[in-house]
Design an enzyme around this catalytic site. Sequence first.
Site, short mmCIF file in Angstrom:
data_model
loop_
_atom_site.label_atom_id
_atom_site.label_comp_id
_atom_site.label_asym_id
_atom_site.label_seq_id
_atom_site.Cartn_x
_atom_site.Cartn_y
_atom_site.Cartn_z
N ASN A 23 -62.31 41.58 -55.49
CA ASN A 23 -62.19 40.18 -55.92
C ASN A 23 -61.36 39.33 -54.96
OD1 ASN A 23 -59.95 41.70 -56.81
ND2 ASN A 23 -59.42 40.11 -58.26
N GLU A 36 -52.27 48.94 -59.25
CA GLU A 36 -52.38 47.50 -59.50
C GLU A 36 -53.69 47.28 -60.26
OE1 GLU A 36 -49.55 45.62 -56.31
OE2 GLU A 36 -51.64 45.18 -55.90
N LEU A 37 -53.55 47.12 -61.57
CA LEU A 37 -54.74 47.15 -62.43
C LEU A 37 -55.02 45.79 -63.07
CD1 LEU A 37 -53.93 50.64 -64.03
CD2 LEU A 37 -55.06 50.14 -61.86
N LYS A 72 -60.02 52.28 -48.22
CA LYS A 72 -61.36 52.26 -48.80
C LYS A 72 -61.58 50.93 -49.49
CE LYS A 72 -64.24 53.58 -52.47
NZ LYS A 72 -64.77 52.25 -52.31
N CYS A 114 -56.99 39.16 -60.94
CA CYS A 114 -56.26 40.00 -61.88
C CYS A 114 -55.30 39.15 -62.71
CB CYS A 114 -55.49 41.08 -61.14
SG CYS A 114 -54.47 40.45 -59.82
N GLU A 154 -60.26 42.40 -70.83
CA GLU A 154 -60.32 41.59 -69.61
C GLU A 154 -61.74 41.05 -69.41
OE1 GLU A 154 -59.75 43.62 -65.81
OE2 GLU A 154 -58.58 41.91 -65.11
#
Length: 454
Positions: free
Chosen positions: A129, A225-226, A152, A260, A357
């Site tokens: 994103n 980091e979610l 990655k 996020c 979310e």
Amino acid sequence: MNVINPATGTVITEITEDTNLTLKSKYNLLKANQPKWAAVDIKSRVSIILKFVQLLKDNVDELANILTSEMGKPLQQSKNEVNGAAGKAEWLANHAEEYLRSETMQEGATKELIKYEPLGVVANISAWNYPYNVGVNIFIPALLAGNAVLYKPSEYAMLTGLAIEKYLLLAGIPTEVFQVALGGGKVGEMLLDFDFDLIGFTGSYKTGKLIYEKVAPKMIPCIMELGGKDPVYVADDIADIQAAAIGIADGAFYNNGQSCCSVERIYVHETIYDEFCKHFLAEVQSWKIGLPTEEGVYISVLSRKEQVDFLQNQVDDAVAKGATLLHGGHKLPGSGYGFEPTVLVNVDHQMSLMMDESFGPIIGILKVTSDQEAIELMNDTKYGLTAGVYAASQDRAESILTKLNTGSVYWNCCDRVSAALPWSGRKNSGFGSTLSHSGLRAFARVKGYHLRGV
Ligand code: NAD
């Protein structure tokens, strides 16, 4: 693997995915050469990263075009992202020496020092994103601290990942120190079989949990980091309701809501609720919708096809449970993956819209009667990334902000990241921290030196 332009659904190019064999040779190369990179003095490492920063700034148009082509971000927002990433990398480079230098804690017969030593080889498994922005949070401090990195990029941002590699190498990062792994979730999962010294992951809670569980037996540290379900509360003493509505609308819909820290839930005090909704709606209705390359477009396509159905389900679920659709609510016409900017009221916490979310251009606005009710609702979530309060009084705002269980809090602003402040989640939004001094030190291990001369 095909790289698809989400604005048109057409194939841009084809990429060969990594295999276990190619990953192994990349990992081995990094492992063998990391000590040489660690031996390079920090001033030289900093100057290479500052060259990379300059290359980002000099090539904004090229880098923004790549990003827009593969993830559909409006071109101006892509340029903003490249500039933002350059700014964060610059801050980290300019502060690396200060925060990674060894510290003398005690002089005397036994001298006591803390040294910040590199971890080794870091895996950076990343999201699509904000691929430039979230990547630099991890691979820049990792390289500055003397680590080698296997990066990655998301399968939806592979061209961006290759562009990052191109400019890092051009800046002077040795190829044996930075390698890119290409492919989807399977390639990410293969990486978990290697003995990395840290995994820096940016992505969904679902994948983050899976990775954490898989590497836990090997005692590999992780930075996670979610996702988020970030709330904003507008108190009744706010002086300029229209300005608050415009700012919050931008916080909810910028990047098509695919951030996020996008505002995902809005709570408004009942005394100003009607006026707030009126201004919010007027702002949403003023936006230009179109192709990401069109001048002045604010809302364009989503990056992932499946997201269109997910958003439709959230809207349908909310409406079935009593929500009122003020605006939008449907897929945009055309072959791209577009969804109308959507505003719902009369929402509650029984609806997926207010609990899961969304990661898209949809938002629910809920009327509250007190600060206490707002606090309880804001904390009623599995997530804990950011939360904001719009209020005239700083004391009132701060007394609310201290009660919110999130890694970042905002007063009269939202959807904001600063290189100087830690970026960290709580609960299902993750753990560990990037950015700031703690984000630089996160990629080093501390060692205590007890030094006694004879
Ligand atoms: P995702 O979890 O689907 O994928 C993230 C990365 O994990 C990709 O590179 C993917 O290929 C890889 N992956 C997928 N399955 C894997 C597996 N089994 N093993 C190892 N790797 C695997 O997330 P996404 O859709 O790319 O990103 C969106 C999510 O990221 C949202 O939830 C968003 O909130 C979150 N996000 C968080 C931050 C933050 O700073 N907290 C920043 C950006 C995005």
